[in-house]
Design an enzyme around this catalytic site. Structure first.
Site, PDB file in Angstrom:
ATOM      1  CB  SER A 176       1.676 -18.106 -19.909  1.00  0.00           C
ATOM      2  OG  SER A 176       2.512 -17.035 -20.285  1.00  0.00           O
ATOM      3  CG  HIS A 218      -0.572 -17.631 -23.708  1.00  0.00           C
ATOM      4  ND1 HIS A 218      -1.689 -17.223 -24.407  1.00  0.00           N
ATOM      5  CD2 HIS A 218      -0.090 -16.523 -23.103  1.00  0.00           C
ATOM      6  CE1 HIS A 218      -1.877 -15.929 -24.225  1.00  0.00           C
ATOM      7  NE2 HIS A 218      -0.920 -15.468 -23.442  1.00  0.00           N
ATOM      8  CG  ASP A 237       2.385 -13.933 -22.622  1.00  0.00           C
ATOM      9  OD1 ASP A 237       1.291 -13.523 -23.021  1.00  0.00           O
ATOM     10  OD2 ASP A 237       2.521 -14.789 -21.716  1.00  0.00           O
ATOM     11  CG  MET A 297       5.394  -8.700 -23.217  1.00  0.00           C
ATOM     12  SD  MET A 297       5.729  -8.629 -21.450  1.00  0.00           S
ATOM     13  CE  MET A 297       4.646  -9.942 -20.877  1.00  0.00           C
ATOM     14  CG  HIS A 349      -1.122 -12.252 -25.510  1.00  0.00           C
ATOM     15  ND1 HIS A 349      -1.177 -12.183 -24.133  1.00  0.00           N
ATOM     16  CD2 HIS A 349      -1.676 -11.095 -25.963  1.00  0.00           C
ATOM     17  CE1 HIS A 349      -1.723 -11.043 -23.763  1.00  0.00           C
ATOM     18  NE2 HIS A 349      -2.019 -10.360 -24.849  1.00  0.00           N
ATOM     19  CG  MET A 367       0.685  -8.198 -24.524  1.00  0.00           C
ATOM     20  SD  MET A 367       1.205  -8.947 -22.977  1.00  0.00           S
ATOM     21  CE  MET A 367       1.813 -10.494 -23.618  1.00  0.00           C
ATOM     22  CG  MET A 377      -5.209  -8.756 -21.434  1.00  0.00           C
ATOM     23  SD  MET A 377      -4.237 -10.269 -21.564  1.00  0.00           S
ATOM     24  CE  MET A 377      -3.238 -10.189 -20.074  1.00  0.00           C
ATOM     25  N   GLY A 386       1.766  -7.317 -19.266  1.00  0.00           N
ATOM     26  CA  GLY A 386       3.158  -6.907 -19.140  1.00  0.00           C
ATOM     27  C   GLY A 386       3.960  -7.787 -18.195  1.00  0.00           C
ATOM     28  CG  ASP A 401      -3.032 -14.001 -20.507  1.00  0.00           C
ATOM     29  OD1 ASP A 401      -2.435 -14.530 -19.558  1.00  0.00           O
ATOM     30  OD2 ASP A 401      -2.451 -13.499 -21.500  1.00  0.00           O
ATOM     31  N   GLY A 402      -4.221 -14.205 -17.000  1.00  0.00           N
ATOM     32  CA  GLY A 402      -3.686 -13.438 -15.875  1.00  0.00           C
ATOM     33  C   GLY A 402      -4.267 -13.858 -14.533  1.00  0.00           C
ATOM     34  N   GLY A 403      -3.389 -14.305 -13.643  1.00  0.00           N
ATOM     35  CA  GLY A 403      -3.824 -14.672 -12.289  1.00  0.00           C
ATOM     36  C   GLY A 403      -4.737 -15.871 -12.234  1.00  0.00           C
ATOM     37  N   GLY A 438       0.406 -19.036 -16.242  1.00  0.00           N
ATOM     38  CA  GLY A 438       1.862 -19.007 -16.226  1.00  0.00           C
ATOM     39  C   GLY A 438       2.396 -19.542 -14.923  1.00  0.00           C
TER      40      GLY A 438
HETATM   41  C1  DX5 Z   1       0.722 -11.088 -18.950  1.00  0.00           C
HETATM   42  C2  DX5 Z   1       0.740 -12.242 -19.908  1.00  0.00           C
HETATM   43  C3  DX5 Z   1       0.294 -13.518 -19.319  1.00  0.00           C
HETATM   44  C4  DX5 Z   1       1.132 -14.036 -18.179  1.00  0.00           C
HETATM   45  C5  DX5 Z   1       0.186 -14.718 -17.214  1.00  0.00           C
HETATM   46  O1  DX5 Z   1       0.917  -9.911 -19.622  1.00  0.00           O
HETATM   47  O2  DX5 Z   1      -0.111 -11.973 -21.009  1.00  0.00           O
HETATM   48  O3  DX5 Z   1       0.127 -14.530 -20.308  1.00  0.00           O
HETATM   49  O4  DX5 Z   1       2.130 -14.937 -18.562  1.00  0.00           O
HETATM   50  O5  DX5 Z   1       0.894 -15.080 -16.092  1.00  0.00           O
HETATM   51  P1  DX5 Z   1       0.208 -15.581 -14.763  1.00  0.00           P
HETATM   52  O6  DX5 Z   1      -0.645 -16.769 -15.106  1.00  0.00           O
HETATM   53  O7  DX5 Z   1       1.362 -15.909 -13.882  1.00  0.00           O
HETATM   54  O8  DX5 Z   1      -0.634 -14.440 -14.239  1.00  0.00           O
HETATM   55 ZN    ZN Z   2      -0.628 -13.623 -22.436  1.00  0.00          ZN
END
Ligand code: DX5
Ligand code: ZN
Length: 214
Positions: free
Chosen positions: A6, A31, A33, A35, A64, A66, A135, A140, A173-175, A195
């Site tokens: 990401s 990826h 993002d 926003m 992606h 958002m 997610m 965000g 996606d996330g963590g 990310g």
């Molecule tokens: C969050 C994004 C993710 C983010 C993930 O809203 O959609 O793609 O970059 O970041 P990590 O992998 O650090 O949780």
């Molecule tokens: Zn994302």
């Protein structure tokens, strides 16, 4: 495992350098993002920036959105040369129509679910989408803690896909790191977004390869 690093966690002052190692790495996609500060409480980057990233990146782009009313930007995403356009279930009143518009533009269509949205809402759209992005944090921000319930959702989604004969890939996606990634793989995930785990690692290319090897 398909891996989609990401860009949100990249060094924005050195996008050229980031794309150089990424192009040589085991990453499958990039990826992106987007926003809007309305659908999510943050603003990231928009199409004027992504146009330059798209020129530098040799990997397929996994966009992606958002944002509210993502259907307004199908042409912009197409102009980036994106491989896949992900829209949030929660942002689309007429999801079936939006998926059709993405396909008409020649892209793969992905539908994204927030952590509080159940997999069951996909029942009547699962056969029309190419990917479901679950997610595993509230969207965000990067660097948040993985929500463990996501693995249950992956299993439910895998079951729905098998029952309907859908060809949709399951992306998370996330963590994501090697620990959570392993659990997600066991649960039935196909694609991992990461990310911080990749871009903030001492050796990003190696971190990426670790996820690819799961
Ligand atoms: C969050 C994004 C993710 C983010 C993930 O809203 O959609 O793609 O970059 O970041 P990590 O992998 O650090 O949780
Ligand atoms: Zn994302």
């Amino acid at each position: 495992m398909i891996v989609s690093p990401s860009l949100l966690a990249a060094d924005f002052a050195d996008l050229k350098g980031e794309m150089e190692w990424l192009n040589q790495s085991s990453a499958d996609w990039l990826h992106l993002d987007v926003m809007d500060g309305v659908f999510v409480p943050n603003i990231s980057f928009g199409f004027p920036v992504l146009k330059h990233v798209a020129k530098l990146c040799k990997k397929p782009l996994d966009v992606h959105l958002m944002i509210v009313r993502p259907e307004k930007f199908v042409q912009e995403v197409k102009d980036l040369g994106a491989y896949i356009m992900n829209v949030h279930y929660e942002a689309c009143t007429h999801l079936h129509r939006v998926i059709g518009q993405i396909h008409e533009a020649g892209m793969k269509a992905g539908v994204t679910l927030n952590p509080a949205t159940p997999v069951s809402v996909l029942q009547d759209i699962i056969e029309d989408v190419d990917l479901v992005l679950l997610m595993s944090v509230n969207p965000g921000f990067g660097g948040q803690k993985f929500i463990p319930h996501t693995t249950t959702k992956v299993k439910e989604l895998r079951k729905l896909i098998n029952e309907t004969g859908s060809k949709a890939l399951i992306e998370i996606d996330g963590g994501v790191n090697t620990q959570t990634g392993k659990l997600l793989k066991e649960a039935g995930a196909d694609v991992l977004v990461a990310g911080n785990y990749i871009f903030k690692a001492p050796n990003p290319s190696e971190a990426c390869a670790q996820l690819s090897a799961l």
